[in-house]
Design an enzyme around this catalytic site. Structure first.
Site, PDB file in Angstrom:
ATOM      1  N   SER A 263       8.243 111.125 104.184  1.00 37.76           N
ATOM      2  CA  SER A 263       8.510 109.717 103.906  1.00 37.76           C
ATOM      3  C   SER A 263       7.218 109.059 103.456  1.00 37.76           C
ATOM      4  O   SER A 263       6.116 109.544 103.751  1.00 37.76           O
ATOM      5  CB  SER A 263       9.019 109.015 105.170  1.00 37.76           C
ATOM      6  OG  SER A 263       9.052 107.602 104.997  1.00 37.76           O
TER       7      SER A 263
ATOM      8  N   TYR B  68       9.616 108.009 114.371  1.00 36.21           N
ATOM      9  CA  TYR B  68       9.973 108.381 113.003  1.00 36.21           C
ATOM     10  C   TYR B  68       8.713 108.549 112.154  1.00 36.21           C
ATOM     11  O   TYR B  68       8.543 109.558 111.456  1.00 36.21           O
ATOM     12  CB  TYR B  68      10.879 107.307 112.393  1.00 36.21           C
ATOM     13  CG  TYR B  68      11.321 107.604 110.975  1.00 36.21           C
ATOM     14  CD1 TYR B  68      12.482 108.322 110.730  1.00 36.21           C
ATOM     15  CD2 TYR B  68      10.581 107.148 109.875  1.00 36.21           C
ATOM     16  CE1 TYR B  68      12.899 108.585 109.432  1.00 36.21           C
ATOM     17  CE2 TYR B  68      10.984 107.409 108.580  1.00 36.21           C
ATOM     18  CZ  TYR B  68      12.143 108.135 108.358  1.00 36.21           C
ATOM     19  OH  TYR B  68      12.537 108.404 107.071  1.00 36.21           O
TER      20      TYR B  68
END
Length: 255
Positions: free
Chosen positions: A140, A154
């Site tokens: 990401s 995350y």
């Protein structure tokens, strides 16, 4: 150009929705034989019937089930040429480090990071025996910069995916196996739409940081995965492949 993956066998985790499903469709269009691993059996059957792919029920945190997923690809189609390790979660209980408890932390780490370790560990022996293969791991943009909204586990998990991808890409570069990390910006997926539904203000904070002024589409990510899976990226490995609408290159004052 078409047929870029003709004769290749691809394994995709998290392939029943979002970026994973868009990539499955793109791979099929380009001639690949695709094996999808997911937990959504009803949707998996629909996709298998619609696209002519193989669906396998898999908990990506289980070594036995992950090993069986890649063995299915090998046994059914004769090789494992591409692994798109994409399964991941971003639950609401993963928030500020001050509020995220240990169970929530561990759950995200298991699904987002440990699963990538397991998938790479399962795919690599096939690829090393063949002396060819492309592994694409979904990281990401938050792996390279701080998130605009708190999601401590995350962010940490995606940083781990990026670091692991770099190491594997370097380690196996001379053995015919490429490993790259796809780093999407915010993408218009069910995960993001759920966030909007639950907390519109929090979701909107993500958009203000994107220079293009919109979220990415799953199909745009799938095109990037296709490039990394194909021979067009034959000199690319251990890369941080950012597809983020410019977010990582911009200076934006936080709200």
């Amino acid at each position: 150009m078409s047929g870029r993956l003709e004769g290749r066998v691809a394994v995709v985790t998290g392939g029943c929705s979002g970026i994973g499903l868009a990539t499955v469709k793109r791979f099929v269009q380009e001639g690949a034989k695709v094996v999808v691993g997911d937990l959504d059996d009803a949707r998996g059957k629909e996709i298998a019937d619609e696209l002519g792919i193989t669906y396998v029920h898999v908990d990506v945190t289980s070594k036995e089930e992950v090993d069986a997923l890649f063995a299915t690809a090998k046994d059914t189609y004769g090789s494992v040429d591409i692994a798109f390790n994409n399964a991941g979660i971003s639950p609401p209980e993963d928030d500020s480090i001050l509020d995220t408890d240990l169970d929530a932390w561990r759950k995200v780490q298991e699904v987002n990071l440990t699963s990538v370790y397991l998938c790479c560990k399962a795919a690599l022996p096939y690829m090393l025996e063949q002396r060819r293969g492309s592994i694409i791991n979904t990281a990401s943009f938050v792996a390279v910069m701080g998130a605009a909204t708190s999601q401590i586990s995350y962010s940490a998990s995606k940083g781990g995916v990026l670091s692991m991808s770099r190491e594997l890409g370097v380690q196996f570069a001379r053995e015919g196996v490429r490993v790259n990390a796809l780093c999407p910006g915010p993408v218009n997926t069910p995960l993001l739409r759920e966030l909007f539904a639950k907390d519109e203000e929090r979701a909107a904070r993500r958009l203000v940081h994107v220079p293009m002024g919109r979220f990415g589409e799953p199909e745009e990510m799938a095109n990037a995965v296709l490039f990394l899976a194909s021979d067009e990226s034959s000199f690319i490995t251990a890369s941080t492949f950012l597809v983020d609408g410019g977010i990582s290159g911009a200076y934006v004052t936080p709200l």
